[in-house]
Scaffold this motif. Structure first.
Motif, PDB file in Angstrom:
ATOM      1  N   ASP A   4       0.869  -1.163   0.000  1.00 19.60           N
ATOM      2  CA  ASP A   4       0.000   0.000   0.000  1.00 19.60           C
ATOM      3  C   ASP A   4       0.907   1.214   0.000  1.00 19.60           C
ATOM      4  O   ASP A   4       1.712   1.377   0.921  1.00 19.60           O
ATOM      5  N   PRO A   5       0.842   2.090  -0.996  1.00 23.97           N
ATOM      6  CA  PRO A   5       1.760   3.228  -1.051  1.00 23.97           C
ATOM      7  C   PRO A   5       1.657   4.143   0.168  1.00 23.97           C
ATOM      8  O   PRO A   5       2.587   4.868   0.479  1.00 23.97           O
ATOM      9  N   GLN A   6       0.545   4.107   0.874  1.00 27.12           N
ATOM     10  CA  GLN A   6       0.370   4.937   2.067  1.00 27.12           C
ATOM     11  C   GLN A   6       0.513   4.148   3.359  1.00 27.12           C
ATOM     12  O   GLN A   6       0.231   4.671   4.426  1.00 27.12           O
ATOM     13  N   GLY A   7       0.947   2.902   3.267  1.00 27.19           N
ATOM     14  CA  GLY A   7       0.995   2.092   4.478  1.00 27.19           C
ATOM     15  C   GLY A   7       2.062   1.031   4.435  1.00 27.19           C
ATOM     16  O   GLY A   7       3.034   1.137   3.694  1.00 27.19           O
ATOM     17  N   PRO A   8       1.876  -0.015   5.226  1.00 27.14           N
ATOM     18  CA  PRO A   8       2.882  -1.061   5.363  1.00 27.14           C
ATOM     19  C   PRO A   8       2.836  -2.097   4.244  1.00 27.14           C
ATOM     20  O   PRO A   8       1.920  -2.109   3.438  1.00 27.14           O
ATOM     21  N   ALA A   9       3.842  -2.954   4.247  1.00 24.15           N
ATOM     22  CA  ALA A   9       3.839  -4.123   3.373  1.00 24.15           C
ATOM     23  C   ALA A   9       3.174  -5.240   4.165  1.00 24.15           C
ATOM     24  O   ALA A   9       3.582  -5.540   5.290  1.00 24.15           O
ATOM     25  N   LEU A  10       2.131  -5.828   3.619  1.00 23.97           N
ATOM     26  CA  LEU A  10       1.441  -6.931   4.280  1.00 23.97           C
ATOM     27  C   LEU A  10       2.025  -8.233   3.753  1.00 23.97           C
ATOM     28  O   LEU A  10       2.000  -8.490   2.551  1.00 23.97           O
ATOM     29  N   ARG A  29       2.416 -14.575  13.418  1.00 16.90           N
ATOM     30  CA  ARG A  29       1.059 -14.222  12.997  1.00 16.90           C
ATOM     31  C   ARG A  29       0.809 -14.676  11.559  1.00 16.90           C
ATOM     32  O   ARG A  29       1.729 -14.794  10.772  1.00 16.90           O
ATOM     33  N   PHE A  30      -0.457 -14.870  11.199  1.00 18.19           N
ATOM     34  CA  PHE A  30      -0.787 -15.326   9.852  1.00 18.19           C
ATOM     35  C   PHE A  30      -0.642 -14.211   8.819  1.00 18.19           C
ATOM     36  O   PHE A  30      -0.451 -14.467   7.634  1.00 18.19           O
ATOM     37  N   MET A  31      -0.710 -12.937   9.249  1.00 16.10           N
ATOM     38  CA  MET A  31      -0.488 -11.783   8.374  1.00 16.10           C
ATOM     39  C   MET A  31       0.290 -10.761   9.188  1.00 16.10           C
ATOM     40  O   MET A  31      -0.064 -10.474  10.334  1.00 16.10           O
ATOM     41  N   VAL A  32       1.355 -10.242   8.592  1.00 12.26           N
ATOM     42  CA  VAL A  32       2.247  -9.324   9.302  1.00 12.26           C
ATOM     43  C   VAL A  32       2.333  -8.021   8.520  1.00 12.26           C
ATOM     44  O   VAL A  32       2.493  -8.031   7.299  1.00 12.26           O
ATOM     45  N   ALA A  33       2.241  -6.892   9.232  1.00 12.07           N
ATOM     46  CA  ALA A  33       2.393  -5.571   8.618  1.00 12.07           C
ATOM     47  C   ALA A  33       3.817  -5.094   8.884  1.00 12.07           C
ATOM     48  O   ALA A  33       4.186  -4.823  10.024  1.00 12.07           O
ATOM     49  N   VAL A  34       4.615  -5.002   7.822  1.00 13.31           N
ATOM     50  CA  VAL A  34       6.009  -4.580   7.937  1.00 13.31           C
ATOM     51  C   VAL A  34       6.077  -3.096   7.569  1.00 13.31           C
ATOM     52  O   VAL A  34       5.590  -2.672   6.527  1.00 13.31           O
ATOM     53  N   CYS A  35       6.702  -2.304   8.436  1.00 14.09           N
ATOM     54  CA  CYS A  35       6.796  -0.857   8.237  1.00 14.09           C
ATOM     55  C   CYS A  35       7.629  -0.533   7.004  1.00 14.09           C
ATOM     56  O   CYS A  35       8.711  -1.081   6.806  1.00 14.09           O
ATOM     57  N   THR A  36       7.107   0.366   6.169  1.00  8.92           N
ATOM     58  CA  THR A  36       7.855   0.852   5.013  1.00  8.92           C
ATOM     59  C   THR A  36       8.108   2.353   5.090  1.00  8.92           C
ATOM     60  O   THR A  36       8.867   2.892   4.297  1.00  8.92           O
ATOM     61  N   CYS A  37       7.483   3.039   6.055  1.00  5.70           N
ATOM     62  CA  CYS A  37       7.614   4.489   6.151  1.00  5.70           C
ATOM     63  C   CYS A  37       8.748   4.914   7.092  1.00  5.70           C
ATOM     64  O   CYS A  37       9.121   6.075   7.115  1.00  5.70           O
ATOM     65  N   ARG A  38       9.261   3.973   7.866  1.00 12.45           N
ATOM     66  CA  ARG A  38      10.336   4.214   8.844  1.00 12.45           C
ATOM     67  C   ARG A  38       9.938   5.137   9.989  1.00 12.45           C
ATOM     68  O   ARG A  38      10.773   5.711  10.655  1.00 12.45           O
ATOM     69  N   ARG A  39       8.637   5.294  10.239  1.00 10.04           N
ATOM     70  CA  ARG A  39       8.161   6.108  11.357  1.00 10.04           C
ATOM     71  C   ARG A  39       7.794   5.262  12.571  1.00 10.04           C
ATOM     72  O   ARG A  39       7.612   5.794  13.652  1.00 10.04           O
ATOM     73  N   SER A  40       7.672   3.965  12.377  1.00  9.00           N
ATOM     74  CA  SER A  40       7.218   3.069  13.432  1.00  9.00           C
ATOM     75  C   SER A  40       8.197   3.027  14.595  1.00  9.00           C
ATOM     76  O   SER A  40       9.403   2.988  14.423  1.00  9.00           O
ATOM     77  N   ARG A  41       7.643   3.017  15.789  1.00  9.79           N
ATOM     78  CA  ARG A  41       8.465   2.855  17.001  1.00  9.79           C
ATOM     79  C   ARG A  41       8.700   1.387  17.303  1.00  9.79           C
ATOM     80  O   ARG A  41       9.447   1.065  18.217  1.00  9.79           O
ATOM     81  N   THR A  42       8.055   0.517  16.547  1.00  8.73           N
ATOM     82  CA  THR A  42       8.192  -0.926  16.763  1.00  8.73           C
ATOM     83  C   THR A  42       8.790  -1.607  15.541  1.00  8.73           C
ATOM     84  O   THR A  42       8.461  -2.747  15.246  1.00  8.73           O
ATOM     85  N   CYS A  43       9.658  -0.895  14.827  1.00 10.57           N
ATOM     86  CA  CYS A  43      10.282  -1.445  13.611  1.00 10.57           C
ATOM     87  C   CYS A  43      10.889  -2.808  13.887  1.00 10.57           C
ATOM     88  O   CYS A  43      11.439  -3.016  14.959  1.00 10.57           O
ATOM     89  N   PRO A  44      10.743  -3.747  12.985  1.00 16.03           N
ATOM     90  CA  PRO A  44      10.281  -3.599  11.617  1.00 16.03           C
ATOM     91  C   PRO A  44       8.769  -3.692  11.460  1.00 16.03           C
ATOM     92  O   PRO A  44       8.257  -3.653  10.351  1.00 16.03           O
ATOM     93  N   TRP A  45       8.043  -3.820  12.564  1.00 11.98           N
ATOM     94  CA  TRP A  45       6.594  -3.994  12.486  1.00 11.98           C
ATOM     95  C   TRP A  45       5.903  -2.642  12.437  1.00 11.98           C
ATOM     96  O   TRP A  45       6.326  -1.680  13.075  1.00 11.98           O
ATOM     97  N   CYS A  46       4.824  -2.564  11.717  1.00  7.34           N
ATOM     98  CA  CYS A  46       4.050  -1.334  11.573  1.00  7.34           C
ATOM     99  C   CYS A  46       3.256  -1.067  12.853  1.00  7.34           C
ATOM    100  O   CYS A  46       2.645  -1.969  13.414  1.00  7.34           O
TER     101      CYS A  46
END
Length: 65
Positions: A4-10, A29-46
């Protein structure tokens, strides 16, 4: 994987990501949201930091004076 260009990589899980320092981040987890914006405080997770904060919405007018 879905991007998603405005969100994470699922990514379908489980997932293992090797970080820059060599440590491995794991999620079972069965689906993971990986941060792509580099703003997450829980990197690499969104943590939804990519979402707009502080909406400029005015409060509703008082209809009963």
């Amino acid at each position: 994987m879905a991007l998603d260009p405005q969100g994470p990589a699922l990514v379908e899980g489980p997932v293992e990501i090797v970080l820059d320092d060599g440590t491995v981040a794991r999620s079972d987890r069965f689906m993971v949201a990986v941060c792509t914006c580099r703003r997450s405080r829980t990197c690499p997770w969104c943590d939804t930091s990519h979402r707009a904060r502080g909406r400029n919405v005015s409060p509703p007018e008082d209809r009963n004076p």
